[in-house]
Design an enzyme around this catalytic site. Structure first.
Site, PDB file in Angstrom:
ATOM      1  N   GLN A 147     -57.804 -30.711 -77.162  1.00  0.00           N
ATOM      2  CA  GLN A 147     -56.768 -31.469 -76.634  1.00  0.00           C
ATOM      3  C   GLN A 147     -56.515 -31.072 -75.134  1.00  0.00           C
ATOM      4  OE1 GLN A 147     -55.764 -33.848 -78.955  1.00  0.00           O
ATOM      5  NE2 GLN A 147     -54.406 -34.684 -77.067  1.00  0.00           N
ATOM      6  N   GLU A 148     -56.959 -29.911 -74.817  1.00  0.00           N
ATOM      7  CA  GLU A 148     -56.548 -29.362 -73.371  1.00  0.00           C
ATOM      8  C   GLU A 148     -57.511 -30.075 -72.387  1.00  0.00           C
ATOM      9  OE1 GLU A 148     -54.202 -27.816 -71.906  1.00  0.00           O
ATOM     10  OE2 GLU A 148     -53.006 -27.155 -73.609  1.00  0.00           O
ATOM     11  N   SER A 149     -58.798 -29.726 -72.898  1.00  0.00           N
ATOM     12  CA  SER A 149     -59.875 -30.192 -71.811  1.00  0.00           C
ATOM     13  C   SER A 149     -61.156 -31.083 -72.291  1.00  0.00           C
ATOM     14  CB  SER A 149     -60.685 -28.803 -71.507  1.00  0.00           C
ATOM     15  OG  SER A 149     -61.074 -28.478 -72.465  1.00  0.00           O
TER      16      SER A 149
ATOM     17  N   TYR B 150     -47.995 -33.766 -77.992  1.00  0.00           N
ATOM     18  CA  TYR B 150     -49.065 -32.738 -77.933  1.00  0.00           C
ATOM     19  C   TYR B 150     -49.071 -31.732 -79.262  1.00  0.00           C
ATOM     20  CZ  TYR B 150     -51.166 -28.320 -76.088  1.00  0.00           C
ATOM     21  OH  TYR B 150     -52.001 -26.966 -75.914  1.00  0.00           O
TER      22      TYR B 150
END
Length: 680
Positions: free
Chosen positions: A532-534, A636
């Site tokens: 999800q982050e990168s 998120y």
């Protein structure tokens, strides 16, 4: 000697061909760099003189950027006109090749509008009248973009000149007829007695009310009512009176208040009232927000809040009344998954299990990858591990052809090659824009090699095209683009989810590094965060300075591990080491509560602490997630839980065999719950 010369000729010929191909790509890369650099300089309201001619030369030599040639030539002609003090028109249009080109043209046009400042002179007045439409667009841009040069020019120009009087008239029309807010510094150029009276006399048939003025008055009243509701100390009768007065004003002026502004504020007052447990007034405001919703997203958000107003207080009969009043069962297929879930949930809690299960299944079939479709499985006993694996990990029985670049039309080939160039140069925003072109490929017009797809049904043709792009992005290691391709394809209902191999959405990378940092943390949960982050891009850098796979701020990372240079965080092992340690710290702080830990990882533990007290009044983790006040953080948490579910399923672990609540606890062995004060 003859044989040697012949072999040398063949070798030389092959080498020359290879060099020619390589040089063509080099020219395309050079042209792309020039285009992006020109775009960057134009945004700063400057004209990149040398780069324009260099870019034109690179493009003329061949390659995929030939469609940019006319735009660059326009810039070159604009430069000449400015140099020779000649009139110019900002009449430039895109070739509609793709969204990247459209953006480039938009930036050229905005720069051209900026240079119209140099035409504020009576000697161009006759040209302006002939080019009235384009000049009017330029003045509106200048008046609304805080253009300091425009302000200065109007101060300097002769106030009796034709051009000044012409621009002044346009400023009045922009403000009062079009309802557009201009730079406040320009109001000094309008005589609000003489000019506006004259305008009203000439344009009374066009002006009913000033949209901007009414909207500003609405916002003023909104601020007062917000303060009153937040205070929550005023007498209830006084609050009711003010709430009614505010809604009455909004309804009376509905046509003269910007829809988005109105919906956003009416909904927010409703949420404040809900927090105050004023359910009756909250319902009034949510109902009104539904009436003035301006798109599908705002409509579904209003419907959710109408339902949530009752569900939060376990008044399920009231939520079913809402479903019936708004005929939501009839419109069920058109609703967002979130709204569908809470409708089905209401029926389940009210005792109508058969209808609830039917609605849950409809929801799962329409969007099986959604967070809500995963949670809904907990209410369906037949959804065991084997059934769910067969639902998600099916095999396509149709033998689909493998498409190649040469099978696409020339224009589409150019878009695909352009995507490769932008990706190589790390302009991922431009790649993102091209994804919109890819998902809308039409098999009938965009595939030239009909022999490969003619015998297939139309959906299978689309799947074949989709698979080409999925493979295309996967091969280049661009996982983020492949994720976006899939989600947008499903959102637009271009391909049924059952036709997609979802394992491509969940790469398993760096697992050994994750497991090596801390054995107490589930590595699949960390993998879910990285996705999800990168999107597994080790070089990812956010606008606020977060770096690497786990998107760590350097200051946070320094508390977890040692490194000399910030760029060391771009190394996977270093980033994962710091990221896992930080996430473990958050889990410890909140006693294994994954919702709090993930929220803190996204929004920061200080912010989470502020609203955690309000979340603790409900036990159900799904209720806790819905009450996270930040939209980004709420989404998120849902997406990481979705990732975690699928990573486990790929490892033959169906996490919903346990209770949903237990899946949100990273330390399931710890039954005791610490006091809220110790968690915060």
């Amino acid at each position: 000697m003859g044989k040697k010369f012949f072999l040398f000729s063949i070798t030389a010929s092959l080498s020359f061909t290879s060099i020619a191909k390589e040089s063509l790509k080099d020219k395309e890369l050079k042209a792309a760099r020039y285009i992006s650099e020109i775009e960057r300089i134009l945004k700063r309201k400057r004209l990149p003189n040398r780069k324009i001619s260099s870019a034109i030369k690179s493009i003329k030599d061949g390659g995929i950027f030939k469609n940019y040639l006319t735009h660059l030539e326009f810039l070159s002609e604009l430069k000449t006109s400015l140099k020779k003090d000649q009139y110019f028109s900002c009449n430039i249009k895109s070739n509609n090749t793709n969204r990247v080109e459209d953006d480039f043209v938009r930036n050229i046009k905005n720069y051209c509008f900026h240079t119209v400042n140099y035409l504020i002179n009576d000697k161009y007045y006759s040209n302006i009248l002939e080019d009235e439409e384009n000049f009017a667009k330029a003045i509106q841009y200048l008046a609304t973009s805080r253009n300091t040069l425009f302000i200065k020019k109007l101060e300097e120009v002769n106030k009796d000149s034709k051009i000044y009087q012409h621009i002044k008239k346009q400023l009045i029309e922009i403000t009062l007829i079009n309802g557009v807010k201009i730079d406040s510094r320009l109001y000094s150029h309008i005589d609000f007695d003489k000019d506006i009276t004259l305008l009203f006399q000439k344009n009374l048939h066009r002006i009913k009310k000033n949209k901007l003025t009414i909207t500003n008055e609405f916002i003023k009243q909104y601020r007062e009512i917000k303060k009153l509701v937040k205070n929550n100390a005023t007498k209830k009768s006084d609050i009711n009176s003010q709430l009614t007065k505010f809604l009455t004003f909004e309804k009376a002026n509905e046509d003269y208040i910007y829809k988005k502004s109105s919906w956003k504020r009416i909904r927010y007052i409703g949420k404040l009232l809900l927090n105050n447990d004023d359910l009756k007034n909250a319902n009034r405001y949510f109902a009104r927000s539904y009436e003035i919703s301006y798109n599908d997203e705002s409509k579904n958000e209003s419907l959710f809040l109408l339902l949530w107003n009752s569900i939060k207080h376990e008044n399920y009969k009231d939520s079913i009344v809402t479903v019936q009043d708004y005929k939501l069962i009839d419109d069920f297929s058109n609703l967002y998954t979130k709204t569908k879930f809470w409708i089905a949930y209401s029926y389940m809690k009210d005792g109508n299990e058969s209808l609830a299960k039917h609605l849950f299944k409809l929801m799962i079939n329409s969007n099986p990858l959604s967070f809500y479709s995963i949670i809904a499985q907990d209410y369906l006993p037949e959804f065991d591990k084997n059934y769910v694996k067969s639902l998600y990990f099916h095999k396509n029985t149709v033998n689909l052809p493998k498409l190649e670049l040469a099978d696409f039309s020339k224009i589409k080939q150019r878009n695909i090659r352009e995507s490769n160039i932008w990706h190589e140069l790390k302009f991922f925003g431009k790649v993102d824009k091209l994804i919109y072109e890819f998902i809308r490929f039409n098999p009938e017009t965009d595939i030239t090699n009909k022999n490969k797809i003619d015998t297939l049904p139309i959906e299978e043709q689309r799947v074949a095209i989709f698979n080409y792009f999925l493979h295309h992005f996967k091969e280049s290691g661009d996982f983020l683009s492949s994720f976006k391709l899939v989600s947008r394809t499903i959102d637009l209902n271009l391909i049924r989810p059952s036709k997609i191999d979802i394992t491509t959405l969940f790469p398993v990378l760096h697992l050994d590094k994750i497991e090596g940092v801390n054995a107490d943390i589930d590595p699949l949960l960390v993998l879910s965060i990285i996705r999800q982050e990168s999107a597994f891009n080790p070089n990812a850098k956010s606008a606020v300075g977060a770096l690497g796979l786990m998107q760590l701020m350097p200051a946070t990372a320094r508390q977890m591990t040692t490194f000399r240079k910030t760029d060391e965080l771009l190394k996977p092992h270093k980033n994962i080491d710091a990221g896992v340690r930080y996430f473990k710290q958050l889990l410890n702080r909140f006693d294994g509560n994954i919702i709090y830990a993930l929220s803190s990882y996204n929004a920061g533990p200080t912010k989470v602490t502020r609203w955690a007290q309000d979340l603790m009044d409900v036990e159900d983790p799904i209720f806790q997630i819905e009450q996270i006040p930040y939209k980004e953080t709420r989404l998120y948490v849902k997406l990481i839980y979705r990732n975690f579910f699928f990573y486990n399923l790929m490892k033959d672990n169906y996490i919903l065999e346990k209770s949903v609540a237990s899946t949100f606890n990273a330390f399931p062995k710890k039954e005791a719950k610490r006091a809220i004060s110790s968690q915060l």
